[in-house]
Design a protein around this motif. Sequence first.
Motif, mmCIF file in Angstrom:
data_model
loop_
_atom_site.group_PDB
_atom_site.id
_atom_site.type_symbol
_atom_site.label_atom_id
_atom_site.label_comp_id
_atom_site.label_asym_id
_atom_site.label_seq_id
_atom_site.Cartn_x
_atom_site.Cartn_y
_atom_site.Cartn_z
ATOM 1 N N PRO A 20 0.820 -1.213 0.000
ATOM 2 C CA PRO A 20 0.000 0.000 0.000
ATOM 3 C C PRO A 20 0.859 1.270 0.000
ATOM 4 C CG PRO A 20 -0.036 -1.053 2.165
ATOM 5 C CD PRO A 20 0.733 -1.954 1.254
ATOM 6 N N TYR A 21 0.353 2.291 -0.692
ATOM 7 C CA TYR A 21 1.066 3.559 -0.784
ATOM 8 C C TYR A 21 0.067 4.709 -0.758
ATOM 9 C CZ TYR A 21 -0.420 3.286 -5.641
ATOM 10 O OH TYR A 21 -1.175 3.167 -6.771
ATOM 11 N N THR A 22 0.581 5.909 -0.535
ATOM 12 C CA THR A 22 -0.233 7.126 -0.601
ATOM 13 C C THR A 22 0.423 8.071 -1.595
ATOM 14 O OG1 THR A 22 0.984 8.070 1.255
ATOM 15 C CG2 THR A 22 -1.075 6.961 1.781
ATOM 16 N N GLU A 23 -0.398 8.916 -2.193
ATOM 17 C CA GLU A 23 0.139 9.905 -3.120
ATOM 18 C C GLU A 23 0.735 11.054 -2.312
ATOM 19 O OE1 GLU A 23 -2.710 10.990 -6.082
ATOM 20 O OE2 GLU A 23 -2.981 8.908 -6.716
ATOM 21 N N CYS A 24 1.781 11.659 -2.852
ATOM 22 C CA CYS A 24 2.427 12.769 -2.166
ATOM 23 C C CYS A 24 3.120 13.667 -3.193
ATOM 24 C CB CYS A 24 3.437 12.269 -1.131
ATOM 25 S SG CYS A 24 4.851 11.430 -1.849
ATOM 26 N N THR A 25 3.421 14.873 -2.769
ATOM 27 C CA THR A 25 4.167 15.790 -3.619
ATOM 28 C C THR A 25 5.620 15.747 -3.196
ATOM 29 O OG1 THR A 25 2.233 17.203 -3.839
ATOM 30 C CG2 THR A 25 4.357 18.180 -4.396
ATOM 31 N N VAL A 26 6.487 15.531 -4.175
ATOM 32 C CA VAL A 26 7.918 15.433 -3.922
ATOM 33 C C VAL A 26 8.580 16.673 -4.508
ATOM 34 C CG1 VAL A 26 9.999 14.077 -4.383
ATOM 35 C CG2 VAL A 26 7.810 12.917 -4.076
ATOM 36 N N THR A 27 9.474 17.290 -3.736
ATOM 37 C CA THR A 27 10.269 18.399 -4.259
ATOM 38 C C THR A 27 11.619 17.845 -4.671
ATOM 39 O OG1 THR A 27 9.137 19.911 -2.761
ATOM 40 C CG2 THR A 27 11.191 20.688 -3.761
ATOM 41 N N THR A 28 11.960 17.997 -5.950
ATOM 42 C CA THR A 28 13.226 17.469 -6.468
ATOM 43 C C THR A 28 14.379 18.351 -5.999
ATOM 44 O OG1 THR A 28 13.192 18.751 -8.511
ATOM 45 C CG2 THR A 28 11.994 16.638 -8.515
ATOM 46 N N PRO A 29 15.614 17.864 -6.135
ATOM 47 C CA PRO A 29 16.776 18.677 -5.736
ATOM 48 C C PRO A 29 16.856 20.013 -6.483
ATOM 49 C CG PRO A 29 17.437 16.396 -6.022
ATOM 50 C CD PRO A 29 16.007 16.499 -6.490
ATOM 51 N N THR A 30 16.231 20.099 -7.661
ATOM 52 C CA THR A 30 16.253 21.362 -8.413
ATOM 53 C C THR A 30 15.085 22.277 -8.045
ATOM 54 O OG1 THR A 30 15.018 20.363 -10.237
ATOM 55 C CG2 THR A 30 17.443 20.303 -10.374
ATOM 56 N N GLY A 31 14.269 21.844 -7.062
ATOM 57 C CA GLY A 31 13.168 22.683 -6.588
ATOM 58 C C GLY A 31 11.847 22.470 -7.300
ATOM 59 N N HIS A 32 11.779 21.568 -8.251
ATOM 60 C CA HIS A 32 10.529 21.300 -8.959
ATOM 61 C C HIS A 32 9.633 20.382 -8.139
ATOM 62 C CE1 HIS A 32 13.079 22.704 -12.264
ATOM 63 N NE2 HIS A 32 11.929 23.076 -12.826
ATOM 64 N N LYS A 33 8.339 20.560 -8.287
ATOM 65 C CA LYS A 33 7.357 19.708 -7.605
ATOM 66 C C LYS A 33 6.991 18.549 -8.527
ATOM 67 C CE LYS A 33 6.587 22.533 -4.100
ATOM 68 N NZ LYS A 33 7.303 22.317 -2.896
ATOM 69 N N TYR A 34 6.829 17.385 -7.937
ATOM 70 C CA TYR A 34 6.478 16.190 -8.690
ATOM 71 C C TYR A 34 5.435 15.419 -7.893
ATOM 72 C CZ TYR A 34 6.922 11.571 -10.811
ATOM 73 O OH TYR A 34 6.655 10.375 -11.411
ATOM 74 N N GLU A 35 4.379 14.963 -8.567
ATOM 75 C CA GLU A 35 3.370 14.138 -7.893
ATOM 76 C C GLU A 35 3.859 12.696 -7.884
ATOM 77 O OE1 GLU A 35 0.748 15.359 -6.215
ATOM 78 O OE2 GLU A 35 1.638 17.278 -6.810
ATOM 79 N N GLY A 36 4.156 12.189 -6.718
ATOM 80 C CA GLY A 36 4.703 10.842 -6.592
ATOM 81 C C GLY A 36 3.912 10.021 -5.593
ATOM 82 N N VAL A 37 4.509 8.946 -5.157
ATOM 83 C CA VAL A 37 3.882 8.070 -4.174
ATOM 84 C C VAL A 37 4.893 7.751 -3.075
ATOM 85 C CG1 VAL A 37 2.233 7.043 -5.781
ATOM 86 C CG2 VAL A 37 4.457 5.969 -5.473
ATOM 87 N N ARG A 38 4.358 7.410 -1.917
ATOM 88 C CA ARG A 38 5.181 7.046 -0.762
ATOM 89 C C ARG A 38 4.577 5.780 -0.164
ATOM 90 N NH1 ARG A 38 5.013 11.697 2.772
ATOM 91 N NH2 ARG A 38 6.785 12.357 1.537
ATOM 92 N N PHE A 39 5.438 4.821 0.175
ATOM 93 C CA PHE A 39 4.942 3.620 0.829
ATOM 94 C C PHE A 39 4.345 3.996 2.170
ATOM 95 C CE2 PHE A 39 8.277 1.454 -1.767
ATOM 96 C CZ PHE A 39 7.411 0.660 -2.491
ATOM 97 N N GLU A 40 3.236 3.352 2.512
ATOM 98 C CA GLU A 40 2.688 3.530 3.847
ATOM 99 C C GLU A 40 3.622 2.822 4.821
ATOM 100 O OE1 GLU A 40 -1.371 2.259 3.974
ATOM 101 O OE2 GLU A 40 -1.995 3.752 2.508
ATOM 102 N N LYS A 41 3.651 3.316 6.036
ATOM 103 C CA LYS A 41 4.515 2.694 7.044
ATOM 104 C C LYS A 41 4.016 1.282 7.339
ATOM 105 C CE LYS A 41 6.140 6.792 9.438
ATOM 106 N NZ LYS A 41 7.355 6.886 8.683
ATOM 107 N N GLY A 42 4.938 0.447 7.762
ATOM 108 C CA GLY A 42 4.546 -0.884 8.186
ATOM 109 C C GLY A 42 4.839 -1.983 7.192
ATOM 110 N N ASN A 43 5.952 -1.894 6.489
ATOM 111 C CA ASN A 43 6.366 -2.957 5.588
ATOM 112 C C ASN A 43 7.687 -3.525 6.090
ATOM 113 O OD1 ASN A 43 4.232 -2.303 3.749
ATOM 114 N ND2 ASN A 43 5.464 -0.598 3.028
#
Length: 173
Positions: A20-43
């Motif tokens: 299982p994962y949740t959607e999240c916004t990731v800020t890249t090292p260059t400062g751009h925003k990217y819509e990504g995913v993050r694993f839910e805790k508990g794996n």
Amino acid sequence: LFSLVLQIRLVVEEGLNQLPYTECTVTTPTGHKYEGVRFEKGNCGVSIMRSGEAMEQGLRDCCRSIRIGKILIQSDEETQRAKVYYAKFPPDIYRRKVLLMYPILSTGNTVIEAVKVLVEHGVQPSVIILLSLFSTPHGAKSIIQEFPEITILTTEVHPVAPTHFGQKYFGTD
């Protein structure tokens, strides 16, 4: 050996896709925003020693901070009965999704014993994903008959499993 590492990586990545994962916004090292995913805790991962340890690096390459437990099971030469000698898991494993790593699934006896140990520690079979490289139809069927809720991921199903995997991978011919 390279093809084994690649197969391990592919089956690990597919196992991670099942978590299982949740959607999240990731800020890249260059400062751009990217819509990504993050694993839910508990794996967590659990390797069945010794051959399952060959899959640990593939899991760590994809998921650096994942907790990994271990189970040592040996089969009696005469009776083919599997016996648990050692089990060490994260203390809260009963709350986690488990990637059970065992590259060669032949009879299914070893995996069945490993799942029994996980169940004794409070893990529901429905949250266990078995990661295997080579499986026999008999082994997969044995596991599903005992634990119908488990998920099995493998790269190949063939009547004969290459039982020399550990010796080849670890160079102990």
